[in-house]
Design an enzyme around this catalytic site. Structure first.
Site, mmCIF file in Angstrom:
data_model
loop_
_atom_site.group_PDB
_atom_site.id
_atom_site.type_symbol
_atom_site.label_atom_id
_atom_site.label_comp_id
_atom_site.label_asym_id
_atom_site.label_seq_id
_atom_site.Cartn_x
_atom_site.Cartn_y
_atom_site.Cartn_z
ATOM 1 N N ASN A 132 5.243 12.404 -11.788
ATOM 2 C CA ASN A 132 4.466 13.226 -12.508
ATOM 3 C C ASN A 132 5.189 14.775 -13.265
ATOM 4 O O ASN A 132 5.005 15.618 -12.553
ATOM 5 C CB ASN A 132 3.401 13.063 -12.717
ATOM 6 C CG ASN A 132 1.895 14.380 -13.846
ATOM 7 O OD1 ASN A 132 3.182 14.156 -15.268
ATOM 8 N ND2 ASN A 132 0.574 14.212 -13.410
ATOM 9 N N TRP A 133 5.615 14.307 -14.782
ATOM 10 C CA TRP A 133 6.283 15.173 -14.921
ATOM 11 C C TRP A 133 5.627 16.436 -15.900
ATOM 12 O O TRP A 133 6.417 17.476 -16.414
ATOM 13 C CB TRP A 133 8.097 15.599 -16.165
ATOM 14 C CG TRP A 133 9.297 14.499 -15.025
ATOM 15 C CD1 TRP A 133 8.813 14.008 -13.784
ATOM 16 C CD2 TRP A 133 10.294 13.447 -15.600
ATOM 17 N NE1 TRP A 133 10.644 13.195 -13.469
ATOM 18 C CE2 TRP A 133 11.427 13.316 -14.545
ATOM 19 C CE3 TRP A 133 10.893 13.987 -16.799
ATOM 20 C CZ2 TRP A 133 12.480 13.030 -14.556
ATOM 21 C CZ3 TRP A 133 12.749 13.621 -17.020
ATOM 22 C CH2 TRP A 133 12.836 13.402 -15.847
ATOM 23 N N LYS A 134 4.677 16.192 -16.265
ATOM 24 C CA LYS A 134 3.438 17.245 -17.004
ATOM 25 C C LYS A 134 4.322 17.249 -18.141
ATOM 26 O O LYS A 134 5.639 16.826 -18.826
ATOM 27 C CB LYS A 134 3.428 18.317 -16.441
ATOM 28 C CG LYS A 134 2.783 17.469 -14.769
ATOM 29 C CD LYS A 134 2.123 18.470 -13.902
ATOM 30 C CE LYS A 134 1.513 17.539 -13.248
ATOM 31 N NZ LYS A 134 0.634 18.315 -12.045
ATOM 32 N N HIS A 160 -5.856 11.721 -15.427
ATOM 33 C CA HIS A 160 -5.035 12.689 -14.462
ATOM 34 C C HIS A 160 -5.807 13.905 -14.449
ATOM 35 O O HIS A 160 -6.444 14.378 -15.219
ATOM 36 C CB HIS A 160 -3.876 13.162 -14.576
ATOM 37 C CG HIS A 160 -3.079 14.253 -14.189
ATOM 38 N ND1 HIS A 160 -3.114 15.753 -14.268
ATOM 39 C CD2 HIS A 160 -2.114 13.780 -12.778
ATOM 40 C CE1 HIS A 160 -2.668 15.895 -12.617
ATOM 41 N NE2 HIS A 160 -1.628 15.250 -12.642
ATOM 42 N N GLU A 173 -5.960 16.851 -15.011
ATOM 43 C CA GLU A 173 -5.890 17.695 -15.847
ATOM 44 C C GLU A 173 -5.804 17.197 -17.518
ATOM 45 O O GLU A 173 -6.123 18.089 -18.621
ATOM 46 C CB GLU A 173 -3.479 18.129 -15.931
ATOM 47 C CG GLU A 173 -3.340 18.900 -14.545
ATOM 48 C CD GLU A 173 -2.053 18.912 -14.190
ATOM 49 O OE1 GLU A 173 -1.041 18.231 -15.541
ATOM 50 O OE2 GLU A 173 -1.691 19.194 -13.779
ATOM 51 N N GLU A 205 -6.227 12.432 -5.710
ATOM 52 C CA GLU A 205 -5.448 13.230 -5.710
ATOM 53 C C GLU A 205 -6.667 14.779 -5.960
ATOM 54 O O GLU A 205 -7.013 14.877 -6.744
ATOM 55 C CB GLU A 205 -4.608 13.137 -6.938
ATOM 56 C CG GLU A 205 -3.496 12.323 -7.081
ATOM 57 C CD GLU A 205 -2.877 13.351 -8.318
ATOM 58 O OE1 GLU A 205 -1.396 13.185 -8.405
ATOM 59 O OE2 GLU A 205 -2.803 13.320 -9.470
ATOM 60 N N GLY A 244 -0.410 21.613 -7.584
ATOM 61 C CA GLY A 244 0.020 22.249 -7.701
ATOM 62 C C GLY A 244 -0.274 23.547 -7.546
ATOM 63 O O GLY A 244 0.347 25.032 -8.256
ATOM 64 N N SER A 258 0.510 18.466 -3.666
ATOM 65 C CA SER A 258 1.457 18.885 -3.123
ATOM 66 C C SER A 258 2.555 18.669 -2.527
ATOM 67 O O SER A 258 2.780 19.077 -0.640
ATOM 68 C CB SER A 258 0.957 20.380 -2.791
ATOM 69 O OG SER A 258 0.245 21.651 -3.377
ATOM 70 N N GLY A 293 3.769 16.134 -8.628
ATOM 71 C CA GLY A 293 4.352 17.010 -9.674
ATOM 72 C C GLY A 293 5.652 17.970 -9.673
ATOM 73 O O GLY A 293 6.512 17.744 -9.628
ATOM 74 N N GLY A 294 4.990 18.841 -8.893
ATOM 75 C CA GLY A 294 6.443 19.642 -8.932
ATOM 76 C C GLY A 294 7.410 18.935 -8.395
ATOM 77 O O GLY A 294 8.664 19.474 -9.122
HETATM 78 C C1 PEP Z 1 0.235 15.856 -9.930
HETATM 79 O O1 PEP Z 1 -0.337 16.900 -11.151
HETATM 80 O O2 PEP Z 1 -0.111 14.908 -10.248
HETATM 81 C C2 PEP Z 1 0.659 16.460 -8.078
HETATM 82 C C3 PEP Z 1 0.329 15.942 -7.484
HETATM 83 O O3 PEP Z 1 0.967 18.019 -8.636
HETATM 84 P P1 PEP Z 1 2.037 18.525 -7.686
HETATM 85 O O4 PEP Z 1 2.933 17.603 -6.360
HETATM 86 O O5 PEP Z 1 2.698 19.871 -8.177
HETATM 87 O O6 PEP Z 1 0.827 19.210 -6.338
#
Ligand code: PEP
Length: 249
Positions: free
Chosen positions: A9-11, A94, A96, A166, A172, A212, A233-234
């Protein structure tokens, strides 16, 4: 059918040229894998991403979609629009979107129904906040998120659902649920689905862990029997890290 999945997920990251560059690097470095690999760039770059990956097995998916078919919803994107540019899977729910854009379980239930009616596969995200876990309320929260958004679907709809657990406190933040915490929750999710539907549906749904996940912890998390992969994510923004996570599965 239950499969291994690694999705990035590149957000709200990567402009057009950065998107092209990352996708080109990912396709070049993609290892042989049985897992489904997916990337979710921002809406505006979906068309370019689909074109870039025409010869690749990596699937382009969206980060969101609206529940309405069309109409006066300024700034929103419909299921038909996604389908028209070659997107067949959408992330819905998600944390966010829930936290910053007011997406409630009721709104998410509508989005899920619209997506499935249009034959768009749903990657449904859910998970508890830190206070829920501290107060030992995390199982109740997860159960009600699933129930409110998914449990009035017909059994046949579940073949087009992917779940992504999640925990919000791990997204994040660099803090990951331990492999044992992930396994415990994923097993609980399967039990909850078994009670609401049956064991076949529960055992056939892919349940991803997100929060993470990094090259350094992916192997251990993915080794758990009820963890079918990850929503990343990241670490999905760095080709070598994402590739390492794909190799971990
Ligand atoms: C996400 O936003 O779905 C996520 C898992 O982010 P991260 O891996 O950065 O925690």
């Amino acid at each position: 059918m239950r499969s291994k999945i690694v999705a990035g997920n590149w957000k709200m990251n990567k402009n057009l040229s950065e998107t092209e560059a990352l996708l080109t690097e990912l396709s070049a470095k993609l290892p042989d894998t049985q897992a489904e690999v997916m990337v979710a760039p921002t809406y505006i770059n979906l068309t370019a991403a689909v074109r870039n990956l025409e010869a690749s097995t990596i699937e382009v998916i969206s980060q969101n979609m609206h529940f309405a078919e069309n109409g006066a919803y300024t700034g929103e994107i419909s299921a038909d629009m996604l389908l028209s540019v070659g997107i067949n899977t959408a992330i819905i729910g998600h944390s966010e979107r829930r936290a910053y854009f007011g997406e409630t379980d009721e709104i998410l239930a509508k989005k899920v129904k619209t997506a499935l009616a249009k034959n768009i596969r749903v990657m449904f995200c859910f998970g508890e906040e830190l206070e829920d876990r501290k107060s030992d309320n995390h199982f109740n929260v997860v159960e009600s998120q699933l129930k409110n958004a998914l449990f009035d679907l017909d059994a046949s709809a579940w073949k087009n659902i992917i779940l992504a657990y999640e925990p919000v406190w791990a997204i994040g933040t660099g803090e990951t649920a331990s492999p044992e915490q992930a396994q415990e929750m994923h097993a609980f999710i399967r039990k909850t689905i078994t009670e609401a539907y049956d064991a076949t549906i529960a055992n056939n749904v892919s349940i991803l862990y997100g929060g993470s996940v990094k090259p350094g912890n992916a192997v251990e998390i993915f080794s758990k029997p009820d963890v079918d992969g990850g929503l990343i994510g990241g670490a999905a923004l760095v080709a070598d890290d994402f590739i390492a996570i794909i190799k971990a599965i």
